[in-house]
Design a protein around this motif. Structure first.
Motif, mmCIF file in Angstrom:
data_model
loop_
_atom_site.group_PDB
_atom_site.id
_atom_site.type_symbol
_atom_site.label_atom_id
_atom_site.label_comp_id
_atom_site.label_asym_id
_atom_site.label_seq_id
_atom_site.Cartn_x
_atom_site.Cartn_y
_atom_site.Cartn_z
ATOM 1 N N LEU A 203 6.466 3.001 8.756
ATOM 2 C CA LEU A 203 6.131 1.655 8.279
ATOM 3 C C LEU A 203 7.287 0.670 8.345
ATOM 4 N N LYS A 204 8.503 1.206 8.513
ATOM 5 C CA LYS A 204 9.671 0.360 8.212
ATOM 6 C C LYS A 204 9.790 -0.919 9.054
ATOM 7 N N ASP A 205 9.297 -0.903 10.279
ATOM 8 C CA ASP A 205 9.420 -2.118 11.103
ATOM 9 C C ASP A 205 8.206 -3.035 11.028
ATOM 10 N N LYS A 206 7.216 -2.640 10.241
ATOM 11 C CA LYS A 206 6.013 -3.478 10.130
ATOM 12 C C LYS A 206 6.218 -4.519 9.024
ATOM 13 N N PRO A 207 5.661 -5.710 9.212
ATOM 14 C CA PRO A 207 5.793 -6.718 8.150
ATOM 15 C C PRO A 207 4.938 -6.334 6.938
ATOM 16 N N LEU A 208 5.424 -6.672 5.756
ATOM 17 C CA LEU A 208 4.623 -6.435 4.547
ATOM 18 C C LEU A 208 3.430 -7.378 4.554
ATOM 19 N N PRO A 209 2.298 -6.964 3.990
ATOM 20 C CA PRO A 209 1.161 -7.887 3.896
ATOM 21 C C PRO A 209 1.558 -9.137 3.101
ATOM 22 N N ARG A 210 0.894 -10.244 3.424
ATOM 23 C CA ARG A 210 1.243 -11.520 2.793
ATOM 24 C C ARG A 210 1.041 -11.496 1.278
ATOM 25 N N ASP A 214 2.002 -10.892 -4.657
ATOM 26 C CA ASP A 214 0.962 -11.064 -5.693
ATOM 27 C C ASP A 214 0.802 -9.804 -6.535
ATOM 28 N N VAL A 215 1.108 -8.644 -5.947
ATOM 29 C CA VAL A 215 0.988 -7.392 -6.716
ATOM 30 C C VAL A 215 2.379 -6.890 -7.110
ATOM 31 N N ARG A 216 3.343 -7.781 -7.139
ATOM 32 C CA ARG A 216 4.739 -7.514 -7.562
ATOM 33 C C ARG A 216 5.376 -6.375 -6.779
ATOM 34 N N GLN A 222 7.214 0.729 -2.328
ATOM 35 C CA GLN A 222 6.440 0.339 -3.514
ATOM 36 C C GLN A 222 4.945 0.210 -3.200
ATOM 37 N N LEU A 223 4.646 -0.329 -2.010
ATOM 38 C CA LEU A 223 3.225 -0.472 -1.645
ATOM 39 C C LEU A 223 2.557 0.892 -1.479
ATOM 40 N N ALA A 224 3.295 1.815 -0.845
ATOM 41 C CA ALA A 224 2.736 3.159 -0.613
ATOM 42 C C ALA A 224 2.460 3.863 -1.938
ATOM 43 N N LEU A 225 3.331 3.637 -2.926
ATOM 44 C CA LEU A 225 3.112 4.259 -4.244
ATOM 45 C C LEU A 225 1.958 3.569 -4.976
ATOM 46 N N LYS A 226 1.928 2.245 -4.881
ATOM 47 C CA LYS A 226 0.874 1.504 -5.577
ATOM 48 C C LYS A 226 -0.505 1.827 -5.005
ATOM 49 N N PHE A 227 -0.545 2.093 -3.709
ATOM 50 C CA PHE A 227 -1.808 2.514 -3.091
ATOM 51 C C PHE A 227 -2.356 3.745 -3.832
ATOM 52 N N PHE A 255 4.864 -1.316 -12.138
ATOM 53 C CA PHE A 255 4.680 -2.586 -12.858
ATOM 54 C C PHE A 255 3.680 -3.466 -12.104
ATOM 55 N N GLY A 256 3.087 -4.397 -12.841
ATOM 56 C CA GLY A 256 2.253 -5.412 -12.193
ATOM 57 C C GLY A 256 0.867 -4.901 -11.845
ATOM 58 N N PRO A 257 0.081 -5.772 -11.179
ATOM 59 C CA PRO A 257 -1.312 -5.402 -10.905
ATOM 60 C C PRO A 257 -1.440 -4.302 -9.863
ATOM 61 N N MET A 258 -2.508 -3.547 -9.954
ATOM 62 C CA MET A 258 -2.842 -2.571 -8.904
ATOM 63 C C MET A 258 -3.502 -3.321 -7.747
ATOM 64 N N LEU A 259 -3.903 -2.594 -6.699
ATOM 65 C CA LEU A 259 -4.455 -3.230 -5.497
ATOM 66 C C LEU A 259 -5.971 -3.412 -5.633
ATOM 67 N N THR A 260 -6.494 -4.382 -4.919
ATOM 68 C CA THR A 260 -7.949 -4.515 -4.842
ATOM 69 C C THR A 260 -8.458 -3.539 -3.768
ATOM 70 N N GLY A 261 -9.773 -3.350 -3.741
ATOM 71 C CA GLY A 261 -10.367 -2.488 -2.714
ATOM 72 C C GLY A 261 -10.026 -2.994 -1.317
#
Ligand SMILES: NC(=O)c1ccc[n+]([C@@H]2O[C@H](COP(=O)([O-])OP(=O)(O)OC[C@H]3O[C@@H](n4cnc5c(N)ncnc54)[C@H](OP(=O)(O)O)[C@@H]3O)[C@@H](O)[C@H]2O)c1
Length: 272
Positions: A203-210, A214-216, A222-227, A255-261
């Protein structure tokens, strides 16, 4: 940090912990070892407490015990380790050794590592739980080829915890294992949340979603864990590291909100 209830007790557990495989299997004379007090501090400062180890991880239990007793004697650690051998007496001897290495008279969670000789060890675990030497009992595995046996044990034995592999690109447990844990009231700890590191390399060279901010979230880790944490059957994730910077980053996923579907679906598309 956000917490979730352990279904069998309603005790609240912070949702990001620490795995000690590799990272804590280091000699006290090494530069890597000198970083470990800061790893524990990063975990505790963010409100985390679950630390997972095993006699399979070389020196990891010993390092954990030393560091907690010297640097963090009043730590809030929730200590999880495992029994990983065959035979009743051998299991007892190995678990006694874990108490010594971890320098504790109470282990919060004792798990049967990879279900090895589980029928033999389970009665010892139940007895020790009754006696208060351990607080919770569980089983672990790390590969899809074991799911059938994991499922059978979950259905036949009352357990507090299952520790199992779950990652953004390794979602086999979603089908039957996670729903079964919810049904049976079993807490779930996700191991190998980064596929041992391979997922983050992909994943390292891919841009983070916009919408990441919003989900801190400000990294793929962090995204992979929040998923994973967005799944309601998941109690806690235990990314492995011996790096204080990684530990602080990983703890930030709690911390912060979880992800939407829809956000979850988008991440699944990214890994293909
Ligand atoms: N059968 C079982 O019971 C079983 C099986 C496997 C794992 N486990 C448990 O689960 C824990 C986690 O699994 P794992 O350690 O195998 O794999 P993992 O957590 O999926 O990945 C660990 C790898 O990710 C790297 N990493 C961690 N945080 C990072 C970050 N923020 N940014 C970039 N890289 C990062 C680590 O690097 P560094 O090493 O450089 O920090 C390490 O190479 C283990 O430590 C162990 O406690 C249990």
């Amino acid at each position: 940090m956000l917490t979730r209830a352990i279904p069998s007790s309603a005790e609240l557990l912070p949702i990001v912990g620490l795995g000690t495989y590799r990272g804590f299997d280091v000699e006290p004379s090494s530069p890597a070892y000198k970083q470990l007090p800061a790893v524990l501090r990063a975990l505790f400062e963010k409100g985390g407490k679950v630390i997972d180890s095993s006699p399979m991880y070389g020196r990891a239990e010993q390092s954990t015990g030393e560091l907690l007793s010297i640097h963090e004697p009043r730590s809030p650690a929730f200590l999880a380790t495992k029994v990983w051998t065959r035979g009743r007496e051998e299991g007892i001897a190995q678990m006694e050794q874990s108490f010594k290495l971890l320098q504790t008279d109470r282990i919060d969670l004792m798990q049967i590592h990879n279900l090895l000789d589980w029928k033999t060890h389970l009665p010892t675990l139940r007895k020790w739980k009754e006696e208060g030497r351990i607080r919770y009992i569980g089983i672990t595995h790390y590969t899809a080829s074991a799911y059938e046996e994991v499922e059978a044990v979950l259905k036949s034995e009352p357990l507090d915890f299952l520790q199992i592999n779950y990652a953004l690109d390794d979602r086999g447990v979603e089908k039957r294992i996670l729903p079964l844990c919810r049904e049976r009231g079993v807490a779930v700890i996700c191991n190998r949340p980064f596929g041992g590191g391979d997922l983050l390399a992909r994943l390292k060279d891919k841009p983070l979603p916009r919408w990441a901010a919003d989900v801190r979230v400000n990294s793929w880790a962090q995204l992979a864990l929040k998923f994973l944490l967005t799944h309601s059957a998941v109690t806690c994730v235990i990314p492995g590291t011996g790096n204080p910077r990684y530990m602080a980053e990983n703890a930030g996923a709690g911390f912060g909100p979880m992800l939407t579907g829809a956000q979850r679906e988008q991440l699944i598309d990214v890994v293909g």
